[in-house]
Motif scaffolding. Structure first.
Motif, PDB file in Angstrom:
ATOM      1  N   GLY A 175      -7.872   6.932   3.547  1.00 45.92           N
ATOM      2  CA  GLY A 175      -7.698   7.243   4.780  1.00 45.92           C
ATOM      3  C   GLY A 175      -6.415   8.207   5.022  1.00 45.92           C
ATOM      4  O   GLY A 175      -5.965   8.214   6.399  1.00 45.92           O
ATOM      5  N   PHE A 176      -5.820   8.545   4.147  1.00 46.07           N
ATOM      6  CA  PHE A 176      -4.719   9.572   4.401  1.00 46.07           C
ATOM      7  C   PHE A 176      -5.147  10.980   4.049  1.00 46.07           C
ATOM      8  O   PHE A 176      -5.834  11.524   3.470  1.00 46.07           O
ATOM      9  N   LEU A 177      -4.659  11.796   5.388  1.00 44.20           N
ATOM     10  CA  LEU A 177      -4.928  13.052   5.301  1.00 44.20           C
ATOM     11  C   LEU A 177      -3.728  13.873   4.568  1.00 44.20           C
ATOM     12  O   LEU A 177      -2.786  13.470   4.739  1.00 44.20           O
ATOM     13  N   PRO A 178      -4.281  14.792   3.550  1.00 46.40           N
ATOM     14  CA  PRO A 178      -3.095  15.480   2.819  1.00 46.40           C
ATOM     15  C   PRO A 178      -2.197  16.427   3.784  1.00 46.40           C
ATOM     16  O   PRO A 178      -2.681  16.985   4.752  1.00 46.40           O
ATOM     17  N   ASN A 179      -1.287  16.442   3.310  1.00 47.20           N
ATOM     18  CA  ASN A 179       0.014  17.269   4.058  1.00 47.20           C
ATOM     19  C   ASN A 179      -0.016  18.635   3.518  1.00 47.20           C
ATOM     20  O   ASN A 179      -0.749  18.896   2.458  1.00 47.20           O
ATOM     21  N   GLU A 180       0.829  19.385   4.000  1.00 45.46           N
ATOM     22  CA  GLU A 180       1.071  20.779   3.695  1.00 45.46           C
ATOM     23  C   GLU A 180       1.402  20.939   1.932  1.00 45.46           C
ATOM     24  O   GLU A 180       1.238  21.448   1.249  1.00 45.46           O
ATOM     25  N   SER A 181       2.410  19.634   1.869  1.00 45.06           N
ATOM     26  CA  SER A 181       2.982  19.656   0.412  1.00 45.06           C
ATOM     27  C   SER A 181       1.926  19.465  -0.664  1.00 45.06           C
ATOM     28  O   SER A 181       1.878  19.912  -1.860  1.00 45.06           O
ATOM     29  N   ALA A 220      -7.728  13.405  -9.218  1.00 43.35           N
ATOM     30  CA  ALA A 220      -8.336  11.993  -9.168  1.00 43.35           C
ATOM     31  C   ALA A 220      -7.641  11.089  -8.045  1.00 43.35           C
ATOM     32  O   ALA A 220      -8.219  10.393  -7.156  1.00 43.35           O
ATOM     33  N   LEU A 221      -6.239  11.272  -8.104  1.00 41.93           N
ATOM     34  CA  LEU A 221      -5.442  10.584  -7.092  1.00 41.93           C
ATOM     35  C   LEU A 221      -5.667  11.313  -5.807  1.00 41.93           C
ATOM     36  O   LEU A 221      -5.539  10.476  -4.745  1.00 41.93           O
ATOM     37  N   PHE A 222      -5.770  12.582  -5.840  1.00 47.58           N
ATOM     38  CA  PHE A 222      -5.801  12.953  -4.418  1.00 47.58           C
ATOM     39  C   PHE A 222      -7.253  12.777  -3.707  1.00 47.58           C
ATOM     40  O   PHE A 222      -7.145  12.197  -2.650  1.00 47.58           O
ATOM     41  N   LYS A 223      -8.356  12.282  -4.446  1.00 47.35           N
ATOM     42  CA  LYS A 223      -9.411  11.774  -4.047  1.00 47.35           C
ATOM     43  C   LYS A 223      -9.578  10.475  -3.353  1.00 47.35           C
ATOM     44  O   LYS A 223      -9.715  10.060  -2.422  1.00 47.35           O
ATOM     45  N   LYS A 224      -8.606   9.652  -4.233  1.00 46.33           N
ATOM     46  CA  LYS A 224      -8.175   8.203  -3.903  1.00 46.33           C
ATOM     47  C   LYS A 224      -7.485   8.147  -2.553  1.00 46.33           C
ATOM     48  O   LYS A 224      -7.741   7.350  -1.627  1.00 46.33           O
ATOM     49  N   LYS A 281       0.876  -1.224   0.222  1.00 50.35           N
ATOM     50  CA  LYS A 281       0.039  -0.003  -0.119  1.00 50.35           C
ATOM     51  C   LYS A 281       0.855   1.125   0.025  1.00 50.35           C
ATOM     52  O   LYS A 281       1.936   1.445   0.829  1.00 50.35           O
ATOM     53  N   PRO A 282       0.724   2.195  -0.909  1.00 46.28           N
ATOM     54  CA  PRO A 282       1.274   3.363  -0.897  1.00 46.28           C
ATOM     55  C   PRO A 282       0.979   4.406   0.421  1.00 46.28           C
ATOM     56  O   PRO A 282      -0.156   4.091   0.805  1.00 46.28           O
ATOM     57  N   ASN A 283       1.741   4.869   0.859  1.00 49.86           N
ATOM     58  CA  ASN A 283       1.571   5.871   2.145  1.00 49.86           C
ATOM     59  C   ASN A 283       1.420   7.262   1.637  1.00 49.86           C
ATOM     60  O   ASN A 283       1.474   7.569   0.446  1.00 49.86           O
ATOM     61  N   VAL A 284       1.221   8.177   2.625  1.00 55.61           N
ATOM     62  CA  VAL A 284       1.125   9.533   2.279  1.00 55.61           C
ATOM     63  C   VAL A 284       2.289  10.234   1.345  1.00 55.61           C
ATOM     64  O   VAL A 284       1.876  10.872   0.295  1.00 55.61           O
ATOM     65  N   ILE A 285       3.419   9.747   1.713  1.00 51.81           N
ATOM     66  CA  ILE A 285       4.527  10.187   1.108  1.00 51.81           C
ATOM     67  C   ILE A 285       4.485   9.924  -0.510  1.00 51.81           C
ATOM     68  O   ILE A 285       4.699  10.694  -1.543  1.00 51.81           O
ATOM     69  N   THR A 286       4.208   8.536  -0.753  1.00 51.32           N
ATOM     70  CA  THR A 286       4.022   8.209  -2.038  1.00 51.32           C
ATOM     71  C   THR A 286       2.999   8.854  -2.955  1.00 51.32           C
ATOM     72  O   THR A 286       3.114   9.296  -4.003  1.00 51.32           O
ATOM     73  N   TYR A 287       1.820   8.870  -2.305  1.00 54.37           N
ATOM     74  CA  TYR A 287       0.647   9.547  -2.955  1.00 54.37           C
ATOM     75  C   TYR A 287       1.292  11.068  -3.378  1.00 54.37           C
ATOM     76  O   TYR A 287       0.894  11.397  -4.338  1.00 54.37           O
ATOM     77  N   THR A 288       1.885  11.675  -2.159  1.00 56.47           N
ATOM     78  CA  THR A 288       2.189  13.234  -2.485  1.00 56.47           C
ATOM     79  C   THR A 288       3.236  13.392  -3.440  1.00 56.47           C
ATOM     80  O   THR A 288       3.303  14.015  -4.256  1.00 56.47           O
TER      81      THR A 288
END
Length: 504
Positions: A497-503, A488-492, A464-471
């Motif tokens: 269940g990952f909260l977006p960070n400042e980046s 689309a990837l942001f919504k995914k 599973k990708p983590n928040v850093i992978t998504y970012t």
């Protein structure tokens, strides 16, 4: 009035401490060998000397000598007393040869040598420190069949066993049973349970037991305090740990190097360098001399906050005081210099380490590789990497990740991709950090489509990708102007269940 031990033990069994029928494998040390006449005379002389060995003391006995002495004793006629056998078992137990003690005890029983309760308690302690938990309850039952009522020492050993095997619920239940059977737990019993709870981060419960200990009139010792201080420091409750230090000194209990080192380490981890150094001065004033762990903790704190020259001074002070830095100390100082981009200084310490006869480990090499990558010299980093196999420090996944990240950071993405391909070919245990580094590298050189293909392949690999992978992937899309794909990837990401960070 104390409940009977039998009733109490039956209650323990009901709670899950079932007896296991288990027969120990015993080597036949007791069998008489076939001897020549000359050999027979030698053994006669040897047997007559065992009393002399016992009289001279057993403190300096080596393991093989202890086994030889046991052989002499079991062949001697008349047989030595159970007191002599018990003394020998105690010595072997202190050598931590627990399975051997259990085996020798079984041989004594075969020879008809009747134990006393003290002998059984030594064996129980060994059973509880061995690698087979099922033996403990079995041996407790055997003791009772032999007519011995287990005492507080017996149950404290069993408690230690449960703690050693991380059976916390069983340990707590046994402690309640000990009290319920009318025993008054002593400082060893309490400290055993407190140490177990602290080790497993049940600090609130440990503090409750500590307070209960005081209410029952049992005075804690330095080991009790050290368990709590170390446990509290481990979870960042350094102020509570500092209060305990003051409390033990108020009670006249002298803190030792373990107490001070735990607190110093906790202070430096939260940036309280001045407080750590003051504590260091206090321990010197109290004639508690720091060890290699104390110095390493101080050096680590100074390095973490960029006070590298002070760290180096502490390093040389350590040597001048007769304490020799180990691999961890050297690696800590090297890491401090490399992290601050003072790689040449770090390299000098690395070579000094080698000259002192210490062998750099995988972590040391990884730190040095990271340093060279940080200062834009990935070519030297790769040279260091290539040396690792021949220096008996094989690279691990973290080493590979550091090198890949350094290559990508410095623009050597194609070289990083070649190494990544090699890793996959060798079916190495590649983790999400590795994939994220490569995805970031691909995005950096415009290979966003390839990066997204690799990103999508993670799910089929069960990763599973983590928040850093998504970012990283979202940033790659945005840089190429693929806003729809990024959205689309942001919504995914949010769906996963990952909260977006400042980046983001």
């Amino acid at each position: 009035m104390r409940r009977s031990i039998t009733t109490g033990f039956a209650s323990i069994v009901k709670k899950g401490f079932h007896l296991h029928r288990h027969r120990l494998q015993i080597s036949n040390h007791g069998a008489s060998p076939t001897l020549s006449l000359c050999g027979f005379c030698f053994w006669i002389r040897a047997f007559s000397n065992y009393r002399k060995i016992l009289r001279n003391g057993l403190h300096n006995l080596q393991f093989n000598e202890a086994l030889d002495l046991f052989t002499r004793m079991v062949h001697s006629r008349p047989l030595p007393s159970i007191v002599d056998f018990t003394r020998l078992l105690s010595v072997i137990a202190k050598m931590k040869r627990f399975d051997v003690v259990i085996s020798l005890f079984e041989q004594m029983q075969i020879l008809g040598i009747s134990p006393v309760l003290y002998t059984c308690n030594i064996v129980m302690n060994c059973v509880c420190r061995s690698s087979q938990p099922c033996r403990a309850s079995c041996f407790l039952g055997k003791m009772m069949k032999l007519g011995f009522e287990p005492d507080l020492v017996t149950f404290t050993s069993l408690l230690h066993g449960f703690c050693h095997w991380n059976r916390i619920e069983d340990a707590l239940a046994l402690f309640d049973q000990i009290v319920g059977m009318g025993f008054r737990p002593n400082v060893v019993t309490y400290t055993t349970l407190i140490h177990c709870l602290c080790k497993n981060r049940h600090l609130n419960h440990a503090v409750e037991i500590f307070n209960q200990m005081g209410d029952n009139g049992i005075r804690p010792n330095v080991v009790t305090y050290n368990s709590l201080v170390s446990g509290l420091c481990e979870i960042g409750r350094w102020s509570d740990a500092a209060w305990l230090l003051r409390d033990m000194m108020k009670r006249g209990i002298q803190p030792n190097v373990i107490t001070f080192t735990a607190l110093i380490d906790a202070f430096v981890k939260v940036g309280k360098i001045m407080e750590a150094k003051e504590l260091y001065k206090v321990m010197i004033q109290m004639s508690v001399y720091p060890d290699v762990f104390t110095y390493t903790a101080l050096i680590n704190g100074l390095c973490t906050y960029g006070r590298l020259d002070e760290a180096r001074q502490m390093f040389y002070l350590m040597e001048s005081n007769g304490y020799y830095p180990n691999e961890v100390t050297y690696t800590t100082l090297i890491h401090g210099f490399c992290k601050s981009k003072r790689v040449e200084d770090g390299t000098k310490i690395f070579y000094e380490m080698s000259q002192k006869g210490l062998v750099a480990n995988t972590i040391t090499y990884t730190v040095l590789i990271q340093g060279y990558c940080l200062v834009g010299r990935p070519d030297v980093a790769q040279e260091v990497f290539n040396q690792m196999g021949s220096r008996r420090a094989p690279p691990d996944i973290r080493t590979y990740n550091v090198l890949l990240d350094g290559l990508c950071y410095n623009g050597y993405v194609e070289k990083a991709l070649m190494i990544f391909k090699y890793m996959r070919k060798r079916e190495m245990d590649i983790n999400i950090v590795t994939y994220t580094i490569i995805i970031q590298g691909m995005c950096k050189v415009g290979k966003v489509e390839d990066a997204f293909d690799l990103f999508c392949s993670l799910f089929s690999k069960g990763m599973k990708p983590n928040v850093i992978t998504y970012t990283t992937m979202i940033s790659g899309f945005c840089r190429r102007g693929f806003i729809h794909e990024a959205d689309a990837l942001f919504k995914k990401m949010k769906e996963d269940g990952f909260l977006p960070n400042e980046s983001v």
